[in-house]
Design an enzyme around this catalytic site. Structure first.
Site, PDB file in Angstrom:
ATOM      1  N   LYS A 164       4.902   4.991  -2.441  1.00 31.49           N
ATOM      2  CA  LYS A 164       4.670   5.454  -3.846  1.00 31.49           C
ATOM      3  C   LYS A 164       3.197   6.477  -4.178  1.00 31.49           C
ATOM      4  O   LYS A 164       3.361   6.814  -4.653  1.00 31.49           O
ATOM      5  CB  LYS A 164       4.010   4.004  -4.770  1.00 31.49           C
ATOM      6  CG  LYS A 164       4.651   3.221  -4.907  1.00 31.49           C
ATOM      7  CD  LYS A 164       4.058   2.087  -5.516  1.00 31.49           C
ATOM      8  CE  LYS A 164       5.606   0.505  -6.221  1.00 31.49           C
ATOM      9  NZ  LYS A 164       4.653  -0.406  -6.451  1.00 31.49           N
ATOM     10  N   ASP A 221       4.616  -0.274 -13.604  1.00 31.82           N
ATOM     11  CA  ASP A 221       3.652  -1.461 -13.008  1.00 31.82           C
ATOM     12  C   ASP A 221       2.497  -2.188 -14.012  1.00 31.82           C
ATOM     13  O   ASP A 221       2.645  -3.067 -14.431  1.00 31.82           O
ATOM     14  CB  ASP A 221       3.308  -1.321 -11.505  1.00 31.82           C
ATOM     15  CG  ASP A 221       4.430  -0.705 -10.592  1.00 31.82           C
ATOM     16  OD1 ASP A 221       5.934  -1.719 -10.847  1.00 31.82           O
ATOM     17  OD2 ASP A 221       3.401  -0.863  -9.210  1.00 31.82           O
TER      18      ASP A 221
HETATM   19  P1  NDP Z   1      -1.732  -3.414  -1.656  1.00 33.49           P
HETATM   20  O1  NDP Z   1      -1.338  -3.297   0.239  1.00 33.49           O
HETATM   21  O2  NDP Z   1      -2.121  -2.006  -1.712  1.00 33.49           O
HETATM   22  O3  NDP Z   1      -3.654  -4.146  -1.337  1.00 33.49           O
HETATM   23  C1  NDP Z   1      -3.377  -5.468  -1.289  1.00 33.49           C
HETATM   24  C2  NDP Z   1      -4.493  -6.162  -1.108  1.00 33.49           C
HETATM   25  O4  NDP Z   1      -4.651  -7.575  -1.455  1.00 33.49           O
HETATM   26  C3  NDP Z   1      -6.104  -4.927  -1.032  1.00 33.49           C
HETATM   27  O5  NDP Z   1      -6.677  -5.554  -2.258  1.00 33.49           O
HETATM   28  C4  NDP Z   1      -6.261  -6.440   0.267  1.00 33.49           C
HETATM   29  O6  NDP Z   1      -7.386  -6.631   0.361  1.00 33.49           O
HETATM   30  C5  NDP Z   1      -6.107  -7.641  -0.506  1.00 33.49           C
HETATM   31  N1  NDP Z   1      -5.504  -8.492   0.388  1.00 33.49           N
HETATM   32  C6  NDP Z   1      -4.285  -9.044   1.275  1.00 33.49           C
HETATM   33  N2  NDP Z   1      -3.861  -9.785   2.117  1.00 33.49           N
HETATM   34  C7  NDP Z   1      -5.717 -10.900   1.848  1.00 33.49           C
HETATM   35  C8  NDP Z   1      -6.474 -11.461   2.227  1.00 33.49           C
HETATM   36  N3  NDP Z   1      -6.434 -12.873   3.083  1.00 33.49           N
HETATM   37  N4  NDP Z   1      -7.531 -11.836   1.276  1.00 33.49           N
HETATM   38  C9  NDP Z   1      -8.523 -10.805   1.009  1.00 33.49           C
HETATM   39  N5  NDP Z   1      -7.778 -10.149   0.054  1.00 33.49           N
HETATM   40  C10 NDP Z   1      -6.280  -9.634   0.994  1.00 33.49           C
HETATM   41  O7  NDP Z   1      -0.742  -4.254  -1.935  1.00 33.49           O
HETATM   42  P2  NDP Z   1       0.055  -3.667  -3.042  1.00 33.49           P
HETATM   43  O8  NDP Z   1      -1.142  -3.759  -4.197  1.00 33.49           O
HETATM   44  O9  NDP Z   1       1.084  -2.910  -3.565  1.00 33.49           O
HETATM   45  O10 NDP Z   1       0.526  -5.077  -3.812  1.00 33.49           O
HETATM   46  C11 NDP Z   1       0.100  -6.413  -3.704  1.00 33.49           C
HETATM   47  C12 NDP Z   1       1.093  -7.931  -4.195  1.00 33.49           C
HETATM   48  O11 NDP Z   1       1.464  -6.746  -5.486  1.00 33.49           O
HETATM   49  C13 NDP Z   1       2.042  -7.482  -3.708  1.00 33.49           C
HETATM   50  O12 NDP Z   1       1.974  -9.124  -3.442  1.00 33.49           O
HETATM   51  C14 NDP Z   1       2.847  -6.910  -4.235  1.00 33.49           C
HETATM   52  O13 NDP Z   1       4.403  -7.834  -4.116  1.00 33.49           O
HETATM   53  C15 NDP Z   1       2.631  -7.073  -5.623  1.00 33.49           C
HETATM   54  N6  NDP Z   1       3.200  -6.307  -6.504  1.00 33.49           N
HETATM   55  C16 NDP Z   1       4.059  -7.736  -8.086  1.00 33.49           C
HETATM   56  C17 NDP Z   1       4.283  -6.080  -8.775  1.00 33.49           C
HETATM   57  C18 NDP Z   1       5.309  -6.888 -10.002  1.00 33.49           C
HETATM   58  O14 NDP Z   1       5.896  -6.456 -10.954  1.00 33.49           O
HETATM   59  N7  NDP Z   1       4.903  -8.553  -9.482  1.00 33.49           N
HETATM   60  C19 NDP Z   1       3.923  -4.634  -9.157  1.00 33.49           C
HETATM   61  C20 NDP Z   1       3.577  -4.303  -8.010  1.00 33.49           C
HETATM   62  C21 NDP Z   1       2.499  -5.474  -6.690  1.00 33.49           C
HETATM   63  P3  NDP Z   1      -8.071  -4.937   1.173  1.00 33.49           P
HETATM   64  O15 NDP Z   1      -7.936  -3.716   0.689  1.00 33.49           O
HETATM   65  O16 NDP Z   1      -9.472  -5.738   2.043  1.00 33.49           O
HETATM   66  O17 NDP Z   1      -7.208  -5.016   2.326  1.00 33.49           O
END
Ligand code: NDP
Length: 260
Positions: free
Chosen positions: A47, A83
């Site tokens: 992306k 998105d």
């Molecule tokens: P990224 O990897 O870019 O970001 C993940 C985020 O989740 C970060 O803020 C991370 O925090 C946080 N995180 C992950 N695990 C934990 C944890 N155990 N405790 C606290 N914080 C946590 O992923 P995306 O933003 O691309 O995707 C996130 C979700 O959104 C996914 O499940 C994806 O499938 C979903 N999604 C859904 C869409 C839809 O249309 N419904 C579209 C796009 C995405 P940190 O920065 O601290 O690592």
């Protein structure tokens, strides 16, 4: 979901899923141009990297620094991001008095959080609180909102269970907690969830996450990630074809695909 909508609207189009290794992205983009694809969706991990192969970006995609949809106009490839727009479309349907000036708390600061935050800010929502485990990412998103979109935005560290303030109108889990893991718990103090709070989750599989179930139990309005996923597809479809597709057809196809 796309092919079902193409069929439904009498379009003899194909939507092909292609897996591209990061080192092959350059060649894949040349291929897309050479074969004159009408457009495409781009997903992880491309992306951000795909930006360098595009000729132009929409305002939102430029602010987010991420593209999930490409639209070819003549020989030019234009990067869009649907998105966050998909999320806003879902939210508008349940927010009785609109989303302008809504107080929003976003859990997470990754790609999904950034897309949602930018699009909400462009739609007039705010102030924002960004709650994230990693401070640097959370601060970065709050700064983007404050500096580029001129809305009030603060970072809050995520320590223990986050307590949602009474001033909050919309709470969004934009982390990946709960994805393919129905038992995973988002660390939020559930006793701080109360109507008329709107609680949304970006996680789409399973759509009825533990987080949303807890919010619904406490009487909050909930929004699942499946709606956002369908809506971002609806918007991509409109961009490529100029036709507004029937979202029910797309949601049914997606639920079938996901075995829901
Ligand atoms: P990224 O990897 O870019 O970001 C993940 C985020 O989740 C970060 O803020 C991370 O925090 C946080 N995180 C992950 N695990 C934990 C944890 N155990 N405790 C606290 N914080 C946590 O992923 P995306 O933003 O691309 O995707 C996130 C979700 O959104 C996914 O499940 C994806 O499938 C979903 N999604 C859904 C869409 C839809 O249309 N419904 C579209 C796009 C995405 P940190 O920065 O601290 O690592």
């Amino acid at each position: 979901m796309m092919e079902r909508a193409f069929d439904h609207h009498g379009l003899e189009w194909r939507y092909i899923t292609l897996e591209v290794a990061p080192e092959a992205l350059h060649d894949a983009m040349l291929g897309m141009r050479a074969m004159r694809f009408r457009g495409g969706n781009i997903t992880k991990p491309h992306k951000v990297d795909v930006l360098r192969y595009l000729d132009e970006l929409s305002q939102a995609a430029g602010l987010m620094g991420a593209v999930n949809c490409i639209n070819r106009q003549g020989d030019r490839l234009i990067g869009e991001n649907t998105d966050g727009k998909g999320f806003v479309q879902s939210l508008v349907k349940v927010a009785d008095d609109g989303i302008a000036e809504k107080n929003v708390v976003i859990l997470g600061a990754g790609g999904a959080a950034r897309a949602i935050a930018v699009e909400l800010a462009l739609s007039g929502a705010g102030p924002f609180t960004i709650v994230n485990r990693t401070a640097e990412r959370g601060q970065h998103l709050a700064a983007l909102l404050g500096q580029q979109l001129n809305v009030e935005a603060n970072y809050a560290p995520w320590e223990g269970d986050y307590r949602v303030s009474e001033a909050t109108d919309v709470l969004i889990n934009a982390t990946s907690i709960g994805l393919f893991d129905p038992d995973a718990r988002v660390p939020v103090d559930e006793t701080s969830l109360a109507p008329p709070l709107i609680v949304a989750d970006v996680v789409f599989n399973p759509p009825n996450t533990r987080f949303l179930a807890a919010a619904a139990d406490r009487g909050c309005t909930t929004l699942d990630g499946l709606g956002m996923l369908v809506n971002q597809g609806v918007i991509s479809f409109e961009i490529w074809t100029g036709i507004s597709p029937d979202p029910t057809v797309m949601r049914d196809a997606l639920e079938e695909y996901l075995g829901l």
